[in-house]
Design an enzyme around this catalytic site. Sequence first.
Site, short mmCIF file in Angstrom:
data_model
loop_
_atom_site.label_atom_id
_atom_site.label_comp_id
_atom_site.label_asym_id
_atom_site.label_seq_id
_atom_site.Cartn_x
_atom_site.Cartn_y
_atom_site.Cartn_z
CB SER A 62 2.83 -0.15 4.66
OG SER A 62 3.00 1.14 5.18
CG ASP A 88 -5.42 -0.20 2.30
OD1 ASP A 88 -5.08 -1.16 1.58
OD2 ASP A 88 -5.94 0.83 1.84
CG HIS A 139 -1.79 1.19 1.32
ND1 HIS A 139 -2.90 1.33 0.51
CD2 HIS A 139 -1.72 2.32 2.06
CE1 HIS A 139 -3.48 2.50 0.77
NE2 HIS A 139 -2.79 3.11 1.70
C1 GRF Z 1 0.98 0.64 -6.20
O1 GRF Z 1 1.22 1.97 -5.83
C2 GRF Z 1 0.57 -0.16 -4.99
O2 GRF Z 1 1.17 0.27 -3.81
C3 GRF Z 1 -0.91 0.07 -4.93
O3 GRF Z 1 -1.34 0.16 -6.26
C4 GRF Z 1 -0.25 0.51 -7.09
C5 GRF Z 1 -0.11 -0.58 -8.09
O4 GRF Z 1 0.87 -0.31 -9.05
N1 GRF Z 1 -1.57 -0.95 -4.16
P1 GRF Z 1 1.37 -1.50 -9.99
O5 GRF Z 1 0.14 -2.06 -10.69
O6 GRF Z 1 2.05 -2.50 -9.12
O7 GRF Z 1 2.31 -0.86 -10.97
#
Ligand code: GRF
Length: 190
Positions: A137, A146, A110
């Site tokens: 995190s 989350d 997250h």
């Molecule tokens: C990332 O910022 C992750 O932390 C969040 O969603 C985004 C996903 O990006 N849960 P990706 O698809 O891994 O490029």
Amino acid sequence: MKNARVGILISGRGSNMASLVEASKQPDCPYEVVLVVSNVTDAPGLDFARAQGIPTWAQSHIGMKRAEFDELVDAQLREANVEFVALAGYMRLLSPGFVQKWAGRMINIHPSLLPAYKGLDTHQRVIDAGEKTHGCSVHIVTEALDDGEIIAQAEVPVLPGDDADILAARVLVEEHKLYPQALAKLVSGR
Ligand code: GRF
């Protein structure tokens, strides 16, 4: 010990999934990615997984009950003998039944320093609040969004002039380093 078998759930770009896959190629990595699942059939990350020769399963959840769709995902994971699940930009709440089945064996990344800034638009909210520090995190997935035990975090500064995109890019660099380390740590405790 044999490598832990990991399934990754994505909905989009899949850059964190790619970082997990890349890290799994290191000889000392304790896990291998055996399946990539998506609830979005044209998620860009699927192309990367396929190009890597990783089995993929993609089906839209639209029109299905949450628990019903999650049953399908669970069946795919079990069919592939998955032991651990990593959520990587999976933009769907999971049903309680699914979460219970994978309790302690499913993690999420997250983009905030949890427990602060759960939910969406974390980067803009952090800027709007005038925070000096932000980050990402990795946590155990529980039924609440989350939430769950935090197993790893990385910090970045919030700099003057940052907009949400610039800040997101700075956090993402850290996500790509943190997630493979956190997953390796989790599976090593098997
Ligand atoms: C990332 O910022 C992750 O932390 C969040 O969603 C985004 C996903 O990006 N849960 P990706 O698809 O891994 O490029």
